[in-house]
Write an enzyme that holds these catalytic residues in place. Structure first.
Site, mmCIF file in Angstrom:
data_model
loop_
_atom_site.group_PDB
_atom_site.id
_atom_site.type_symbol
_atom_site.label_atom_id
_atom_site.label_comp_id
_atom_site.label_asym_id
_atom_site.label_seq_id
_atom_site.Cartn_x
_atom_site.Cartn_y
_atom_site.Cartn_z
ATOM 1 N N SER A 169 35.941 2.104 -37.758
ATOM 2 C CA SER A 169 36.440 1.296 -38.874
ATOM 3 C C SER A 169 36.598 2.123 -40.146
ATOM 4 O O SER A 169 35.970 3.162 -40.327
ATOM 5 C CB SER A 169 35.498 0.127 -39.157
HETATM 6 N N1 SAH Z 1 31.443 -0.190 -35.006
HETATM 7 C C1 SAH Z 1 32.393 0.753 -34.460
HETATM 8 C C2 SAH Z 1 33.817 0.227 -34.485
HETATM 9 C C3 SAH Z 1 34.139 -0.220 -33.175
HETATM 10 S S1 SAH Z 1 35.744 -0.803 -32.780
HETATM 11 C C4 SAH Z 1 32.291 2.118 -35.119
HETATM 12 O O1 SAH Z 1 31.564 2.255 -36.097
HETATM 13 O O2 SAH Z 1 32.924 3.055 -34.634
HETATM 14 C C5 SAH Z 1 35.228 -2.240 -31.889
HETATM 15 C C6 SAH Z 1 34.446 -1.992 -30.639
HETATM 16 O O3 SAH Z 1 34.066 -3.270 -30.119
HETATM 17 C C7 SAH Z 1 35.238 -1.308 -29.525
HETATM 18 O O4 SAH Z 1 34.573 -0.156 -29.114
HETATM 19 C C8 SAH Z 1 35.291 -2.359 -28.424
HETATM 20 O O5 SAH Z 1 35.237 -1.810 -27.110
HETATM 21 C C9 SAH Z 1 34.061 -3.181 -28.724
HETATM 22 N N2 SAH Z 1 34.055 -4.548 -28.174
HETATM 23 C C10 SAH Z 1 35.058 -5.453 -28.141
HETATM 24 N N3 SAH Z 1 34.651 -6.599 -27.555
HETATM 25 C C11 SAH Z 1 33.338 -6.422 -27.230
HETATM 26 C C12 SAH Z 1 32.353 -7.233 -26.593
HETATM 27 N N4 SAH Z 1 32.608 -8.480 -26.159
HETATM 28 N N5 SAH Z 1 31.121 -6.714 -26.400
HETATM 29 C C13 SAH Z 1 30.810 -5.451 -26.814
HETATM 30 N N6 SAH Z 1 31.702 -4.643 -27.411
HETATM 31 C C14 SAH Z 1 32.955 -5.112 -27.628
#
Ligand code: SAH
Length: 230
Positions: A61
């Protein structure tokens, strides 16, 4: 002065101008090396205020969003926090400096493997991770004083997550359809069955998807690229 460092100082000033006043959050952003959480080819952009691809169609993000969500959580060092969507591990690393323990869930195992390796290397010992469907939360570890969802819920925030908050607990979650018209919402659980909701700001997140992702080279051509970056 090294240019990444200069960019980092510029980013901190940018965050302050955009409403980040919590000095603990600003200190965490200053301390955690974001360049370690992005693919090599994006190192020089690590302190620009933008999201960066991390493989498998996911992104780390934008720093302003990480900072805004962290500030909205009103954290202290006694709290247990659940994060949904570990991704690169950057947000979890920021949280790890602001609370007692972080529980972080990710549905893509290859991403989680890389994030865990980073936590080990940086000696961040208060982060516990799990491959799983974060829409269901982590019932065995509940309740949590805080929950942060870093992928956008299509409709309303998953109820199972709201009910894993302790009374008085806060959850921040982006809500809305893919890519457009999403809003960051801050929920507070005021009693067993009562929640208040406050709109924070418009955001753009990848979608929150159900179930654990089934990974294979065949289905995920990006994986080779992802592993090459790791
Ligand atoms: N917090 C992260 C940003 C992640 S982007 C950082 O600092 O880099 C969002 C993430 O959520 C992705 O990796 C995606 O695979 C995950 N995601 C989406 N749906 C999800 C779910 N139901 N359970 C766990 N992870 C999920």
């Amino acid at each position: 002065m090294n240019s990444l460092y200069a960019n980092k100082i510029r980013l901190i000033m940018h965050l302050r101008r955009h409403g980040i006043s919590d000095t603990n959050v600003l200190a965490a952003i200053e301390r955690v090396p974001r360049e370690e959480f992005v693919p090599d080819m994006f190192h020089d952009q690590a302190y620009e205020d933008r999201a960066i691809p991390i493989g498998l169609g996911q992104t780390i993000s934008q720093p302003l969003v990480v900072a805004t969500m962290s500030q909205a959580l009103e954290l202290n060092d006694r709290m247990k926090v659940l994060e949904i969507g570990t991704g690169s591990g950057y947000q979890a690393a920021i949280l790890s400096r602001l609370c007692r323990r972080v529980y972080s869930m990710e549905r893509h195992k290859p991403l989680l493997d890389i994030a865990e390796e980073r936590f080990r290397r940086m000696n961040l010992r208060n982060i516990t991770t799990l491959v799983g469907d974060g829409m269901k939360g982590w019932p065995i570890q509940a309740p949590f004083e805080r929950i942060i969802v870093t992928a956008a819920a299509k409709g309303e925030a998953p109820r199972e997550l709201l009910y894993q908050l302790s009374i008085g607990g806060i959850m921040v979650v982006p809500e809305g359809p893919d890519g457009t018209a999403q809003t960051l919402i801050k929920y507070t659980r005021v009693s067993d069955n009562d929640f208040t909701a406050q709109e924070l700001l418009p955001v753009r997140f990848v979608p929150l998807l159900p179930n654990v992702a089934s990974e294979s080279m065949h289905m995920e051509p990006d994986l080779n690229k992802l592993l090459a970056w790791a």
